[in-house]
Write a protein that holds these residues in place. Structure first.
Motif, short mmCIF file in Angstrom:
data_model
loop_
_atom_site.label_atom_id
_atom_site.label_comp_id
_atom_site.label_asym_id
_atom_site.label_seq_id
_atom_site.Cartn_x
_atom_site.Cartn_y
_atom_site.Cartn_z
N ALA A 1 4.29 6.03 -5.16
CA ALA A 1 4.29 6.28 -6.61
C ALA A 1 3.39 7.46 -6.95
CB ALA A 1 3.83 5.02 -7.34
N PHE B 1 7.73 2.11 -10.18
CA PHE B 1 6.73 2.87 -10.93
C PHE B 1 7.29 4.03 -11.76
CE2 PHE B 1 3.80 0.72 -8.06
CZ PHE B 1 2.71 0.49 -8.87
N LEU C 1 -5.07 -3.61 -5.59
CA LEU C 1 -4.70 -3.69 -4.17
C LEU C 1 -5.90 -3.58 -3.23
CD1 LEU C 1 -2.24 -3.91 -2.31
CD2 LEU C 1 -2.01 -1.43 -2.41
N ALA D 1 -3.42 -0.13 -10.44
CA ALA D 1 -2.69 -0.68 -9.29
C ALA D 1 -3.53 -0.57 -8.02
CB ALA D 1 -1.36 0.05 -9.12
N LEU D 2 -4.22 0.55 -7.84
CA LEU D 2 -5.08 0.72 -6.66
C LEU D 2 -6.25 -0.25 -6.68
CD1 LEU D 2 -5.16 4.62 -6.39
CD2 LEU D 2 -4.20 3.05 -4.69
N GLY E 1 8.54 2.07 -4.35
CA GLY E 1 7.52 2.61 -5.24
C GLY E 1 8.13 3.38 -6.39
N ILE F 1 -1.82 3.92 -12.56
CA ILE F 1 -1.86 4.01 -11.09
C ILE F 1 -3.23 3.57 -10.58
CG2 ILE F 1 -1.68 5.55 -9.11
CD1 ILE F 1 0.21 7.29 -10.73
N THR G 1 0.83 -1.21 0.00
CA THR G 1 0.00 0.00 0.00
C THR G 1 0.86 1.25 0.00
OG1 THR G 1 -1.72 -1.18 1.23
CG2 THR G 1 -1.83 1.22 1.23
N VAL H 1 2.45 1.88 -3.50
CA VAL H 1 1.60 2.54 -4.49
C VAL H 1 1.37 4.00 -4.11
CG1 VAL H 1 -0.67 2.54 -5.58
CG2 VAL H 1 0.50 0.37 -5.13
N SER H 2 1.19 4.26 -2.82
CA SER H 2 1.00 5.63 -2.35
C SER H 2 2.22 6.49 -2.68
CB SER H 2 0.74 5.64 -0.84
OG SER H 2 0.63 6.96 -0.35
#
Length: 422
Positions: A29, A156, A183, A179-180, A152, A176, A23, A26-27
């Motif tokens: 990125a 990314f 997840l 990806a969210l 990240g 993006i 998590t 991704v955040s």
């Protein structure tokens, strides 16, 4: 009366750490993506760099300001629920970003909504989870979760830069979002709030204790915690060094390195590769920093981290003029301690103010970090417009880091630290 944990070969806390790691990855990125966007937005909308930097500055500031309040919200509503809610908000804001045409829309979607949502999925989340699930190896876990930001970038940024260059920045945004969406069900199904939820104790202890219920006002309690923490000299020194930390990392390099490379005709994909290389070495450096913080005086660790970072920033303008080889050298040395300061800072916070309040106190220290980052993000953009280069902002940040190294040595030893927050 708390139960005693039975022997178990597998500890579910590692599953929780893996989910939080992904998590935060991704955040991170999302947080660094505006540096890739900057040149595209300049060309498409004819927005100047100081305007775009101002929006990024707002996002960075709100990213930090939401931290202590997100800690109280996680205590009240649970970590899993807050993670899912924040991810849904990010999907919403990112989904509307490709449709924007005006600066105010960029401010709303990226500066305000994006800043608040990514701020919930940030270092406060990692520190809160580490404090709940781990006593043994806590420093290592904090280092690992902090390093997810670097990972990240590693995964990314080059991809997003390549997509932006070849088919447009809007498709990078869609990447993006994908990806969210991948997840989101992982968090919803397998994330747990506390070791008690799976009948376990924090690693390093044997007692299974039910978490204490959150008492107080969701928004007033963090402010009261801040008021109590402000009576501690340790808090001010940690907040001061973290202000300078933010000033010299995500606010400056995370925001402006790619545009600075563009000033020297270095392609955006190659510049993003430099940030990714920093991410690779920071993954090693920050994880190692967590391991070291379990074993050595955190003040001296901070001294060396800030000092070496300062020297590398002073070297950066020279590296930009000389070419890619010198920039690679910079990326390696700067990357090793980019956010290596987080584990010793978080450990000093936890040891001084106690496990229960550490999340909120660290959240306020993170506010100082993001205030420094916000200052650098906007200030460097303005100075670039006025002076035509980033040389002075980079060198100034280097000397700021050398000053932070000296401040770190003034932090009181743990035995002499101020009493824990009541």
């Amino acid at each position: 009366m708390p139960n005693v944990q039975k022997a178990s070969k597998f500890y579910y806390g590692w599953v929780v750490i893996a989910i939080v790691f992904l998590t935060l990855l991704v955040s991170a990125a999302i947080s660094t993506f505006p540096s890739v966007l900057m040149q595209s937005l300049e060309k498409e909308y004819n927005w100047d760099r100081s305007t775009i930097s101002g929006v990024i500055s707002i996002r960075i500031l709100l990213f930090g300001l939401v931290g202590p309040f997100s800690a109280s919200l996680m205590a009240r509503f649970g970590i899993r629920r807050m993670m899912v809610s924040s991810m849904l908000v990010l999907i919403f804001s990112l989904g509307f970003t490709p449709m924007m045409t005006e600066v105010w829309q960029f401010v709303l979607l990226w500066g305000i909504v994006g800043g608040l949502a990514t701020g919930t999925l940030a270092n406060v989340l990692g520190v809160t989870v580490a404090n709940r699930w781990f006593v043994k190896h806590k420093g290592l876990v904090i280092g690992l979760l902090t390093a997810s930001a670097a990972t990240g970038q590693l995964l990314f940024l080059p991809l997003l830069a390549q997509i932006t260059t070849e088919i447009g920045w809007r498709y990078a945004v869609y990447t993006i979002i994908a990806a969210l969406l991948f997840l989101l069900p992982v968090v919803a199904i397998w994330m747990r709030n506390h070791p008690f939820d799976v009948g376990a104790a924090a690693l390093g202890t044997t007692e299974i204790s039910k978490p204490a219920p959150f008492i107080g006002n969701l928004f007033l309690t963090p402010i009261l915690v801040l008021g109590s923490a402000m009576r501690s000299v340790t808090f001010w020194l940690l907040a001061g060094t973290f202000f300078l930390c933010g000033f010299s990392t995500n606010g400056l390099i995370g925001t402006h390195l790619i545009p600075a490379c563009g000033d020297y005709n270095i392609p955006i994909v190659m510049a993003a590769g430099l940030l990714a290389l920093m991410g690779l070495f920071d993954l090693v450096g920050t994880t190692l920093s967590g391991w070291l913080s379990d074993r050595f005086d955190s003040r001296w660790l901070l001294f060396w981290y800030y000092g070496l970072r300062g020297l590398s920033l002073i070297f950066l303008p020279y590296a930009l003029e000389m070419g890619y080889m010198q920039l690679t050298i910079f990326a390696v040395f700067y990357g090793l301690d980019w956010i290596a300061t987080v584990p010793p800072t978080a450990k000093l916070t936890s040891d001084t103010f106690g496990r229960e309040k550490a999340g909120m106190v660290f959240g306020w220290i993170l506010v100082a970090h993001q205030a420094g980052a916000s200052t650098a993000a906007y200030g460097a953009g303005v100075m670039r417009e006025l002076l035509g280069s980033y040389t002075i902002p980079f060198v100034f940040a280097g000397f700021v880091c050398l000053f932070a190294a000296l401040i770190a040595l003034k932090i009181r030893s743990l035995k002499k630290a101020a009493p824990a927050v009541a």
